[in-house]
Design an enzyme around this catalytic site. Structure first.
Site, PDB file in Angstrom:
ATOM      1  N   CYS A 129      -2.037   8.972   2.735  1.00 49.51           N
ATOM      2  CA  CYS A 129      -1.679   8.769   1.352  1.00 49.51           C
ATOM      3  C   CYS A 129      -2.852   8.934   0.509  1.00 49.51           C
ATOM      4  CB  CYS A 129      -1.311   7.002   1.364  1.00 49.51           C
ATOM      5  SG  CYS A 129      -2.301   6.121   2.338  1.00 49.51           S
ATOM      6  N   GLU A 158       0.948  -1.246   0.013  1.00 47.07           N
ATOM      7  CA  GLU A 158       0.105   0.096   0.070  1.00 47.07           C
ATOM      8  C   GLU A 158       0.762   1.093   0.101  1.00 47.07           C
ATOM      9  OE1 GLU A 158      -1.701   2.916   0.485  1.00 47.07           O
ATOM     10  OE2 GLU A 158      -1.842   2.600   2.816  1.00 47.07           O
TER      11      GLU A 158
HETATM   12  P1  NAD Z   1      10.768   6.612   3.370  1.00 44.95           P
HETATM   13  O1  NAD Z   1      10.606   6.220   1.901  1.00 44.95           O
HETATM   14  O2  NAD Z   1      12.115   6.750   3.913  1.00 44.95           O
HETATM   15  O3  NAD Z   1      10.148   5.448   4.120  1.00 44.95           O
HETATM   16  C1  NAD Z   1       8.676   4.998   4.283  1.00 44.95           C
HETATM   17  C2  NAD Z   1       8.495   3.664   4.924  1.00 44.95           C
HETATM   18  O4  NAD Z   1       9.385   2.705   4.673  1.00 44.95           O
HETATM   19  C3  NAD Z   1       9.066   4.103   6.343  1.00 44.95           C
HETATM   20  O5  NAD Z   1       8.068   3.732   7.584  1.00 44.95           O
HETATM   21  C4  NAD Z   1      10.342   3.557   6.461  1.00 44.95           C
HETATM   22  O6  NAD Z   1      10.826   3.082   7.990  1.00 44.95           O
HETATM   23  C5  NAD Z   1      10.272   2.138   5.392  1.00 44.95           C
HETATM   24  N1  NAD Z   1      11.320   1.728   5.051  1.00 44.95           N
HETATM   25  C6  NAD Z   1      12.175   2.486   4.385  1.00 44.95           C
HETATM   26  N2  NAD Z   1      13.015   1.696   3.892  1.00 44.95           N
HETATM   27  C7  NAD Z   1      13.032   0.638   4.116  1.00 44.95           C
HETATM   28  C8  NAD Z   1      13.437  -1.068   4.094  1.00 44.95           C
HETATM   29  N3  NAD Z   1      14.338  -1.144   3.143  1.00 44.95           N
HETATM   30  N4  NAD Z   1      12.735  -2.017   4.288  1.00 44.95           N
HETATM   31  C9  NAD Z   1      11.607  -1.861   5.094  1.00 44.95           C
HETATM   32  N5  NAD Z   1      11.068  -0.413   5.503  1.00 44.95           N
HETATM   33  C10 NAD Z   1      11.370   0.290   4.800  1.00 44.95           C
HETATM   34  O7  NAD Z   1       9.983   7.733   3.314  1.00 44.95           O
HETATM   35  P2  NAD Z   1       9.640   8.888   4.861  1.00 44.95           P
HETATM   36  O8  NAD Z   1      10.384  10.053   4.658  1.00 44.95           O
HETATM   37  O9  NAD Z   1       9.509   8.102   6.072  1.00 44.95           O
HETATM   38  O10 NAD Z   1       8.042   9.134   4.408  1.00 44.95           O
HETATM   39  C11 NAD Z   1       7.784   9.654   3.252  1.00 44.95           C
HETATM   40  C12 NAD Z   1       7.234   9.238   1.981  1.00 44.95           C
HETATM   41  O11 NAD Z   1       6.817   7.938   2.372  1.00 44.95           O
HETATM   42  C13 NAD Z   1       6.299  10.135   1.254  1.00 44.95           C
HETATM   43  O12 NAD Z   1       6.704  10.231   0.147  1.00 44.95           O
HETATM   44  C14 NAD Z   1       4.922   8.867   1.246  1.00 44.95           C
HETATM   45  O13 NAD Z   1       4.629   8.435  -0.061  1.00 44.95           O
HETATM   46  C15 NAD Z   1       5.581   7.526   1.776  1.00 44.95           C
HETATM   47  N6  NAD Z   1       4.558   7.466   2.950  1.00 44.95           N
HETATM   48  C16 NAD Z   1       3.754   6.586   2.464  1.00 44.95           C
HETATM   49  C17 NAD Z   1       2.632   6.158   3.540  1.00 44.95           C
HETATM   50  C18 NAD Z   1       1.406   5.230   3.158  1.00 44.95           C
HETATM   51  O14 NAD Z   1       0.488   5.448   4.099  1.00 44.95           O
HETATM   52  N7  NAD Z   1       1.065   4.873   1.853  1.00 44.95           N
HETATM   53  C19 NAD Z   1       2.903   6.249   4.845  1.00 44.95           C
HETATM   54  C20 NAD Z   1       4.014   6.827   5.098  1.00 44.95           C
HETATM   55  C21 NAD Z   1       4.861   7.196   4.343  1.00 44.95           C
END
Ligand code: NAD
Length: 478
Positions: A285, A251
């Site tokens: 999101c 998601e």
């Molecule tokens: P990010 O891409 O660094 O991280 C997003 C999430 O993924 C975080 O919870 C992080 O801990 C996790 N993550 C990162 N690398 C991972 C890996 N290798 N394995 C497992 N988990 C991993 O981004 P951010 O700065 O934390 O958040 C911003 C972006 O994240 C936004 O652009 C948004 O699109 C997205 N986001 C989406 C949702 C959603 O509900 N779909 C929720 C939170 C963030």
């Protein structure tokens, strides 16, 4: 209630300390340190995998009605503890306390719905064509031990969707919430433990996300990966899952368009749109982002929307009356500023907001930008924060084409009183969820998921349960 000491849970044992150090947990409302979390190392990862393997054997063979009773008890505990859990949620995530309380209560509803549906998970009999075959049945079985990764924006609801679906289907789980918000998930896990979940069925890890995800995905123990987060990380985990032939639900992000048709009441739509846009400071999101408004309604919409955005009470989530809290971290404030500066440099008009607040914590003002050109980064990349983009349209077909132009396709919204137009919008908007005349597309009973790059599969609703099952054909001959 004060912020709890963070522990991992492995095989029913709470673990406060590991050999791999700790990470700090911040309060986004003032930047202070709330506590620290133990980082899982190789030992904990191995132990969690072994526990999940044992837990799956026990849980998948537990009678569905018995599983239902335990999960149901957990939902009662979550509801009883909701005020305390909500405070913790606000401390670590920042959203206003009233929003946090609704989220925790909703997380119990999500889990309860999935557990209820599991009572009705039916096998399907298929009439045999061979004379000696007595029965042919397509049986639904739990997919196996699940590795679940949840982000920081909904620290209760997102774990609830994964835990509710997986546990109700008979799977064991290793969950890793985002390191910024470990306590809320820990309290949900505690409710399951207190409800009597057998050892090993539910385990919680924290630490370095990439290390944990790559180890769990590669392990032969794990059958299914469920991830919520950004598109780039979703693709990365999808590649790893495919390499190991693991089932995968993702998601991911969205960039939701909102089409306001000529016959809609622009000011009334704006009054609905402001709380939808700025809920959780826009860190949602399915948040509405690109408002495409018919010229005849544009001025009324814009004036009411900007007035509503300016009137929001900004402050720490625990402060009475706060409607708009901080962003999760400094990196998100910096990212908002980059989006805004780029849009304004390219000719977009800043109607309100567009700046950080000069106070401790990660506050960024509710922001509205008019006529940002399509070359502005924010028009095509998910801002995931308090930025709304306003644009005029004259031709509905062109507006629909523009709404569908991005690789994101999670949610889309349309406003019209014309029944024909409502059908046209619902059919032509490319999104996993389309809301006509409202923004409430996420309910415990309905599937939540995106098309195109916004994800794979669904969570919540019946589909959110089926995603944790596999099919097996059993054919019995005389
Ligand atoms: P990010 O891409 O660094 O991280 C997003 C999430 O993924 C975080 O919870 C992080 O801990 C996790 N993550 C990162 N690398 C991972 C890996 N290798 N394995 C497992 N988990 C991993 O981004 P951010 O700065 O934390 O958040 C911003 C972006 O994240 C936004 O652009 C948004 O699109 C997205 N986001 C989406 C949702 C959603 O509900 N779909 C929720 C939170 C963030």
């Amino acid at each position: 209630m004060s912020y709890p000491a963070i522990q991992l849970l492995i095989d029913s044992q709470w673990i406060a300390r590991t050999g791999s150090g700790t990470l700090p947990i911040e309060n986004p409302a003032d930047g202070s340190v709330l506590g620290e979390l133990p980082v899982a190392g190789e030992t904990e990862l191995r132990a969690a995998l072994e526990a999940a393997q044992r837990g799956f054997k026990i849980w998948s063979r537990t009678l569905p009605i018995e599983r239902f009773r335990i999960i149901s008890k957990a939902t009662h505990l979550i509801r009883e503890r909701a005020p305390a859990i909500a405070r913790i949620l606000t401390m670590e995530q920042g959203k206003p306390l009233a929003e946090a309380l609704r989220e925790v209560q909703l997380s119990a509803d999500i889990i309860e719905f999935l557990a209820e549906e599991s009572k009705r998970l039916a096998s399907r009999g298929v009439p045999p064509r061979l004379p000696n075959v007595l029965s042919q049945t397509v049986v639904r079985i739990p997919v196996g031990p699940v590795a679940a990764f949840t982000p920081w924006n909904f620290p209760a609801n997102l774990p609830a969707r994964k835990l509710g679906g997986a546990l109700s289907a008979g799977c064991s789980v290793i969950i890793k919430p985002d390191e910024a918000v470990p306590a809320t998930c820990m309290e949900l896990v505690r409710a399951f433990q207190d409800a009597g979940l057998p050892a090993g069925v539910l385990n919680m890890l924290l630490g370095r996300p990439a290390e944990i995800s790559s180890t769990l995905i590669a392990s032969p123990v794990i059958a299914k990966i469920s991830f919520t987060g950004s598109v780039p990380v979703g693709k990365l985990l999808g590649e790893q899952a495919a390499r190991h032939m693991k089932r995968y639900t993702a998601e991911l992000g969205g960039h939701a368009p909102v089409i306001v048709c000529a016959d809609a009441d622009g000011a009334a739509v704006a009054r609905l749109a402001v709380p939808a846009k700025f809920r959780n400071a826009g860190q949602v999101c399915a948040s509405p982002i690109r408002f495409l408004v018919h010229r005849s309604q544009y001025a009324a919409f814009r004036d009411a929307f900007v007035a509503g955005a300016n009137a929001l009470k900004i402050g720490p989530g625990l402060e009475e009356g706060t409607q708009f809290g901080p962003l999760i971290a400094q990196r998100r404030v910096d990212e908002m500023q980059r989006f805004v500066d780029d849009a304004v440099e390219q000719g977009g008009a800043l109607l309100c907001g567009g700046k950080r607040l000069p106070r401790p914590g990660y506050f960024y003002t509710p922001t509205v930008i008019e006529n940002a050109p399509m070359t502005a980064r924010v028009q095509t990349q998910e801002p995931f924060g308090p930025i709304a983009l306003l644009d005029v349209f004259d031709d509905l077909d062109a507006a629909i084409e523009r709404a569908n132009a991005l690789p994101y396709a999670l949610a889309a919204y349309g406003f019209t009183h014309d029944l024909n137009l409502a059908h046209r919008l619902s059919q032509s908007l490319e999104a996993g969820m389309v809301g006509i005349n409202h923004f409430g597309v996420s309910q415990p009973e309905t599937p939540f998921g995106g098309l195109k790059e916004s994800g794979l599969g669904q969570e919540s609703g019946l589909e959110g349960l089926l995603g944790y099952t596999e099919l097996k054909l059993v054919s019995i001959a005389a």
